[in-house]
Design an enzyme around this catalytic site. Structure first.
Site, mmCIF file in Angstrom:
data_model
loop_
_atom_site.group_PDB
_atom_site.id
_atom_site.type_symbol
_atom_site.label_atom_id
_atom_site.label_comp_id
_atom_site.label_asym_id
_atom_site.label_seq_id
_atom_site.Cartn_x
_atom_site.Cartn_y
_atom_site.Cartn_z
ATOM 1 N N GLN A 157 0.778 -1.092 -0.033
ATOM 2 C CA GLN A 157 0.274 0.084 0.060
ATOM 3 C C GLN A 157 0.721 1.335 0.046
ATOM 4 O O GLN A 157 1.570 1.435 0.918
ATOM 5 C CB GLN A 157 -0.832 -0.015 1.266
ATOM 6 C CG GLN A 157 -2.212 1.181 1.161
ATOM 7 C CD GLN A 157 -2.826 1.411 2.230
ATOM 8 O OE1 GLN A 157 -2.346 1.586 3.479
ATOM 9 N NE2 GLN A 157 -4.214 1.609 1.820
ATOM 10 N N TYR A 179 -6.115 11.033 3.706
ATOM 11 C CA TYR A 179 -4.753 11.150 3.493
ATOM 12 C C TYR A 179 -4.395 12.167 2.248
ATOM 13 O O TYR A 179 -5.549 12.508 1.446
ATOM 14 C CB TYR A 179 -3.829 9.977 3.419
ATOM 15 C CG TYR A 179 -3.829 9.138 4.787
ATOM 16 C CD1 TYR A 179 -3.108 9.868 6.146
ATOM 17 C CD2 TYR A 179 -4.591 8.310 5.021
ATOM 18 C CE1 TYR A 179 -3.122 9.211 7.134
ATOM 19 C CE2 TYR A 179 -4.470 7.745 6.261
ATOM 20 C CZ TYR A 179 -3.818 8.279 7.141
ATOM 21 O OH TYR A 179 -3.884 7.638 8.778
ATOM 22 N N ARG A 183 -7.498 2.250 -3.162
ATOM 23 C CA ARG A 183 -8.612 2.343 -1.873
ATOM 24 C C ARG A 183 -8.938 3.549 -1.907
ATOM 25 O O ARG A 183 -8.520 4.651 -1.865
ATOM 26 C CB ARG A 183 -7.600 1.884 -0.807
ATOM 27 C CG ARG A 183 -8.408 1.868 0.469
ATOM 28 C CD ARG A 183 -7.944 1.367 1.709
ATOM 29 N NE ARG A 183 -8.534 0.276 2.537
ATOM 30 C CZ ARG A 183 -8.761 0.120 3.631
ATOM 31 N NH1 ARG A 183 -8.250 0.887 4.411
ATOM 32 N NH2 ARG A 183 -9.430 -0.773 4.194
ATOM 33 N N GLY A 235 -9.678 -5.797 8.770
ATOM 34 C CA GLY A 235 -8.584 -5.238 9.485
ATOM 35 C C GLY A 235 -8.389 -5.603 10.919
ATOM 36 O O GLY A 235 -7.444 -6.603 11.122
ATOM 37 N N ARG A 236 -8.933 -5.413 11.668
ATOM 38 C CA ARG A 236 -8.766 -5.360 13.392
ATOM 39 C C ARG A 236 -8.824 -7.171 13.628
ATOM 40 O O ARG A 236 -8.106 -7.638 14.347
ATOM 41 C CB ARG A 236 -9.760 -4.812 14.043
ATOM 42 C CG ARG A 236 -9.381 -3.374 13.934
ATOM 43 C CD ARG A 236 -10.645 -2.351 14.675
ATOM 44 N NE ARG A 236 -11.474 -2.469 13.578
ATOM 45 C CZ ARG A 236 -12.711 -1.699 13.817
ATOM 46 N NH1 ARG A 236 -12.889 -1.094 14.880
ATOM 47 N NH2 ARG A 236 -13.534 -1.771 12.892
#
Ligand SMILES: Cc1cc2nc3c(=O)[nH]c(=O)nc-3n(C[C@H](O)[C@H](O)[C@H](O)COP(=O)(O)O)c2cc1C
Length: 363
Positions: free
Chosen positions: A98, A180, A227, A321-322
């Protein structure tokens, strides 16, 4: 058998299953942004995922905002990442890098020249704090990047993509989500430019497309993912017409032969759940018809919601993810309908092996 476990042929990639490890910043890299043995062990433990998306890897020192995040901005970063991609491949896995630039989410305290970071416009983030543990600081007013600086950053993305391929990654994911730099360009709240990089959705998407074009020179397009987090307003990215903006962006990414589009679900704000995170929901199901390639949906999924999205054709792959933080063997747990361990937020970014490589596989 769970449809999450069915294989998928995606251009050059043969995925063993539809379980994607979502990108997770874990702040375990060396001070010089090199990857290391501990990271190798962590990714190797999770290699049964159909596809691993690496943690955000910064394309330049200016693109970083936290300490101990990895980079691919120097040739010296290639060898340690090569060891990691080899370890994942040895276990039959696939891993993409990424590529990340944080823009105005950075801070002068971590900028190489000690000056405030650059962003699309001189608009600071006001609704959130910059965490310089143990302190919480105000975000600074960023410098509006010059056209020349924008070109240089596009070049940084391309150079990092080239190094990612040299390091044996199976492809790259362009990080256009979570407020971002690329996401800052997309949103009117952060992008007040009146030049070719501002204005309407087409101008505000220009930076994303220039990055994509430059990266496509280094990496076959079928090995590139993008993404986006269409509903998120985390870190002050907002727009009067989010549905219109993201319909435009997603449509503009269609027809290019991309490896995949990776969407973050509306109930997520960056790295946390927030049911009120999205004042305006831009649902994955409304964007799905606008993109002609494979789609990954990530955010708050368990097996039932994942199966539902796959069955409806809303997504082809599901990102977790988590769950991958605490369950290195998540695929095996899905397969055996075993319980999932709960991750401990205290060790998300703490450094060291605890809460990183210490979560065991199901006994
Ligand atoms: C510790 C942590 C670090 C994260 N780092 C990144 C990152 O580097 N890049 C990114 O795009 N998303 C990052 N995210 C967001 C996740 O990829 C994902 O979208 C989010 O956790 C929601 O999915 P989940 O409910 O399955 O955890 C991070 C999330 C967490 C919890």
């Amino acid at each position: 058998m769970s449809s999450l476990l069915s294989p998928l042929r995606l251009g050059p990639w043969a995925l063993r299953n539809r379980v994607v490890m979502a990108p997770l910043t874990r702040s375990r890299a060396e001070a010089d942004a090199s990857a290391n043995e501990l990271m190798l062990r962590y990714y190797e433990q999770r290699a049964s995922a159909g596809l691993i998306v690496s943690e955000g890897i910064v394309v330049s020192p200016q693109g970083a905002s936290y300490r101990n995040v990895p980079g691919l901005f120097s040739d010296a970063h290639i060898a340690p990442w090569s060891a990691i991609t080899e370890a994942v491949h040895r276990r039959g896995g696939l891993i993409v890098a990424q590529l990340w630039h944080v823009g105005r989410q950075s801070h002068s305290s971590v900028q190489p020249d000690g000056a405030p970071p650059g962003g699309p416009s001189a608009v600071p983030i006001t609704g959130y704090s910059y965490y310089a543990r143990p302190d919480k600081l105000r975000f600074e007013t960023p410098r509006a990047l010059s056209t020349q600086e924008i070109r240089a950053i596009v070049g940084d993305f391309a150079a990092a993509a080239r190094r990612a391929i040299m390091a044996g990654f199976d492809g790259v994911e362009i990080h256009g989500a979570n407020g971002y730099l690329i996401d800052q360009f997309l949103h009117r709240s952060a992008n007040r430019r009146t030049d070719a990089y501002g204005g309407g959705p087409a101008g505000r998407s220009r930076f994303l497309h220039e990055v994509l074009e430059a990266v496509s020179v280094e990496v076959p397009t079928a090995r590139i993912g993008v993404r986006l987090s269409p509903s998120s307003t985390w870190m002050d990215v907002d727009d009067a017409d989010k549905p219109g903006l993201f319909s435009h962006v997603v449509s503009s990414l269609s027809g290019k032969g991309l490896g995949y589009l990776h969407l973050v679900e509306p109930n997520i704000a960056g790295a946390t759940d927030a049911s009120d995170a999205a004042p305006v929901r831009v649902d994955t199901s409304t964007l799905r018809p606008l993109f002609d390639g494979a789609l990954i949906s990530t955010g708050g999924h368990g097996t039932p919601s994942a199966e539902t999205l796959l069955a409806a054709g809303t997504a082809d792959l599901i990102g977790f993810g988590r769950p991958f933080i605490a369950n290195p063997d998540l695929v095996e747990r899905i397969s055996g309908a075993l319980p999932w361990a709960t991750p401990q937020p205290r060790t998300f970014y703490s450094g060291g092996a605890e809460g990183y490589t210490s979560y065991p596989a199901y006994a």
